[in-house]
Motif scaffolding. Structure first.
Motif, PDB file in Angstrom:
ATOM      1  N   ILE A   1       0.873  -1.169   0.000  1.00 35.15           N
ATOM      2  CA  ILE A   1       0.000   0.000   0.000  1.00 35.15           C
ATOM      3  C   ILE A   1       0.911   1.220   0.000  1.00 35.15           C
ATOM      4  O   ILE A   1       2.040   1.145   0.481  1.00 35.15           O
ATOM      5  N   PRO A   2       0.459   2.333  -0.502  1.00 34.37           N
ATOM      6  CA  PRO A   2       1.367   3.482  -0.627  1.00 34.37           C
ATOM      7  C   PRO A   2       1.644   4.233   0.675  1.00 34.37           C
ATOM      8  O   PRO A   2       2.244   5.284   0.637  1.00 34.37           O
ATOM      9  N   ILE A   3       1.228   3.695   1.806  1.00 34.92           N
ATOM     10  CA  ILE A   3       1.454   4.413   3.067  1.00 34.92           C
ATOM     11  C   ILE A   3       2.351   3.641   4.029  1.00 34.92           C
ATOM     12  O   ILE A   3       2.252   3.809   5.237  1.00 34.92           O
ATOM     13  N   HIS A   4       3.246   2.806   3.520  1.00 37.66           N
ATOM     14  CA  HIS A   4       4.130   2.052   4.402  1.00 37.66           C
ATOM     15  C   HIS A   4       4.989   2.962   5.277  1.00 37.66           C
ATOM     16  O   HIS A   4       5.106   2.745   6.479  1.00 37.66           O
ATOM     17  N   THR A   5       5.601   3.973   4.685  1.00 34.80           N
ATOM     18  CA  THR A   5       6.489   4.843   5.449  1.00 34.80           C
ATOM     19  C   THR A   5       5.742   5.640   6.525  1.00 34.80           C
ATOM     20  O   THR A   5       6.169   5.638   7.684  1.00 34.80           O
ATOM     21  N   PRO A   6       4.618   6.294   6.216  1.00 36.44           N
ATOM     22  CA  PRO A   6       3.893   6.979   7.294  1.00 36.44           C
ATOM     23  C   PRO A   6       3.372   6.006   8.361  1.00 36.44           C
ATOM     24  O   PRO A   6       3.391   6.322   9.553  1.00 36.44           O
ATOM     25  N   ALA A   7       2.938   4.817   7.938  1.00 40.22           N
ATOM     26  CA  ALA A   7       2.472   3.815   8.915  1.00 40.22           C
ATOM     27  C   ALA A   7       3.616   3.388   9.824  1.00 40.22           C
ATOM     28  O   ALA A   7       3.425   3.214  11.035  1.00 40.22           O
ATOM     29  N   ALA A   8       4.808   3.228   9.266  1.00 39.72           N
ATOM     30  CA  ALA A   8       5.970   2.857  10.080  1.00 39.72           C
ATOM     31  C   ALA A   8       6.339   3.973  11.047  1.00 39.72           C
ATOM     32  O   ALA A   8       6.693   3.709  12.203  1.00 39.72           O
ATOM     33  N   ALA A   9       6.243   5.216  10.596  1.00 39.18           N
ATOM     34  CA  ALA A   9       6.546   6.349  11.482  1.00 39.18           C
ATOM     35  C   ALA A   9       5.557   6.406  12.642  1.00 39.18           C
ATOM     36  O   ALA A   9       5.952   6.624  13.792  1.00 39.18           O
ATOM     37  N   ILE A  10       4.287   6.199  12.360  1.00 37.02           N
ATOM     38  CA  ILE A  10       3.271   6.196  13.420  1.00 37.02           C
ATOM     39  C   ILE A  10       3.519   5.047  14.396  1.00 37.02           C
ATOM     40  O   ILE A  10       3.446   5.223  15.614  1.00 37.02           O
ATOM     41  N   ALA A  11       3.848   3.864  13.865  1.00 36.82           N
ATOM     42  CA  ALA A  11       4.138   2.715  14.730  1.00 36.82           C
ATOM     43  C   ALA A  11       5.359   2.989  15.599  1.00 36.82           C
ATOM     44  O   ALA A  11       5.382   2.623  16.780  1.00 36.82           O
ATOM     45  N   ALA A  12       6.374   3.645  15.045  1.00 36.62           N
ATOM     46  CA  ALA A  12       7.572   3.980  15.829  1.00 36.62           C
ATOM     47  C   ALA A  12       7.242   4.971  16.936  1.00 36.62           C
ATOM     48  O   ALA A  12       7.739   4.840  18.059  1.00 36.62           O
ATOM     49  N   LEU A  13       6.407   5.943  16.621  1.00 37.71           N
ATOM     50  CA  LEU A  13       6.027   6.928  17.639  1.00 37.71           C
ATOM     51  C   LEU A  13       5.232   6.289  18.774  1.00 37.71           C
ATOM     52  O   LEU A  13       5.478   6.559  19.949  1.00 37.71           O
ATOM     53  N   ILE A  14       4.295   5.432  18.421  1.00 40.77           N
ATOM     54  CA  ILE A  14       3.445   4.806  19.437  1.00 40.77           C
ATOM     55  C   ILE A  14       4.224   3.792  20.271  1.00 40.77           C
ATOM     56  O   ILE A  14       4.080   3.734  21.484  1.00 40.77           O
ATOM     57  N   SER A  15       5.068   2.987  19.608  1.00 40.50           N
ATOM     58  CA  SER A  15       5.793   1.930  20.324  1.00 40.50           C
ATOM     59  C   SER A  15       7.104   2.411  20.928  1.00 40.50           C
ATOM     60  O   SER A  15       7.788   1.639  21.594  1.00 40.50           O
ATOM     61  N   ARG A  16       7.473   3.681  20.662  1.00 42.11           N
ATOM     62  CA  ARG A  16       8.707   4.256  21.181  1.00 42.11           C
ATOM     63  C   ARG A  16       9.937   3.500  20.688  1.00 42.11           C
ATOM     64  O   ARG A  16      10.864   3.239  21.433  1.00 42.11           O
ATOM     65  N   SER A  17       9.928   3.153  19.403  1.00 42.11           N
ATOM     66  CA  SER A  17      11.083   2.502  18.792  1.00 42.11           C
ATOM     67  C   SER A  17      11.888   3.537  18.018  1.00 42.11           C
ATOM     68  O   SER A  17      11.446   4.668  17.823  1.00 42.11           O
ATOM     69  N   ASN A  18      13.063   3.166  17.557  1.00 39.71           N
ATOM     70  CA  ASN A  18      13.935   4.082  16.836  1.00 39.71           C
ATOM     71  C   ASN A  18      13.282   4.476  15.516  1.00 39.71           C
ATOM     72  O   ASN A  18      13.065   3.634  14.650  1.00 39.71           O
ATOM     73  N   LEU A  19      12.957   5.740  15.378  1.00 38.75           N
ATOM     74  CA  LEU A  19      12.211   6.244  14.215  1.00 38.75           C
ATOM     75  C   LEU A  19      12.974   6.099  12.895  1.00 38.75           C
ATOM     76  O   LEU A  19      12.443   5.519  11.946  1.00 38.75           O
ATOM     77  N   PRO A  20      14.223   6.566  12.788  1.00 38.97           N
ATOM     78  CA  PRO A  20      14.920   6.429  11.504  1.00 38.97           C
ATOM     79  C   PRO A  20      15.121   4.969  11.090  1.00 38.97           C
ATOM     80  O   PRO A  20      14.985   4.629   9.915  1.00 38.97           O
ATOM     81  N   LEU A  21      15.417   4.104  12.060  1.00 43.00           N
ATOM     82  CA  LEU A  21      15.624   2.694  11.731  1.00 43.00           C
ATOM     83  C   LEU A  21      14.322   2.022  11.304  1.00 43.00           C
ATOM     84  O   LEU A  21      14.315   1.225  10.360  1.00 43.00           O
TER      85      LEU A  21
END
Length: 166
Positions: free
Chosen positions: A49-69
């Protein structure tokens, strides 16, 4: 990737508020890296789907994981690898559902609707199961490799100190 301070002071990201001020978003530690691999692989391997990158950024923010990685790992599903991933997940779902493979491909809405049971259902089941499995393996593998690296460095430090004291 811009510096952490540039991202935090961005006017367009002000709506995220305190989410961007979590140190785990930009520091590399075992937990933030393991979670980044989990979310990056999971989202990167889900159906394209064309929103993989924004979805990953949201998941990183919510889960408190390393955003750039997290954003970097999500690109495991890129235009070169997506056909192979889709093929593998289709056959995984086909194996799970015990469905015969498709013999002829046709590019029409009628064919897609008619072949939902034969093509899309196995692909979606295979994608969900395959992405979850790969993400879980990536989480534990990155955690194991991190621990192994720390242990190796600790033993090297001990060896260096022993040689220094003799």
């Amino acid at each position: 990737m811009p510096a952490a301070e540039t991202i935090k002071s961005s006017k367009s990201l002000r709506f995220l508020g305190e989410f961007l001020h979590d140190p785990n978003l930009f520091h590399l530690n075992r937990k933030s890296v393991s979670k980044a691999f989990f979310w990056g692989v999971l989202i990167g391997l889900l159906p394209p789907i064309p929103i993989h990158t924004p979805a990953a950024a949201i998941a990183a923010l919510i889960s408190r994981s390393n955003l750039p990685l997290t954003i970097a790992v999500v690109w495991i599903g890129n235009p070169l690898t997506i056909p192979l991933i889709m093929y593998a997940f289709y056959h995984l779902g086909r194996f799970i559902l015990q469905v015969d493979p498709v013999t002829g491909l046709e590019f029409s809405w009628a064919w897609l609707y008619h072949e939902f049971e034969v093509v899309w259902k196995p692909y979606l089941i295979g994608s969900i199961l395959g992405a979850t499995s790969c993400a879980t393996i990536a989480y534990f593998a990155s955690n194991f490799i991190w621990r192994l690296n720390v242990k190796r460095k600790w033993h090297a430090r001990q060896k260096h100190r022993a040689l220094k004291n003799n």
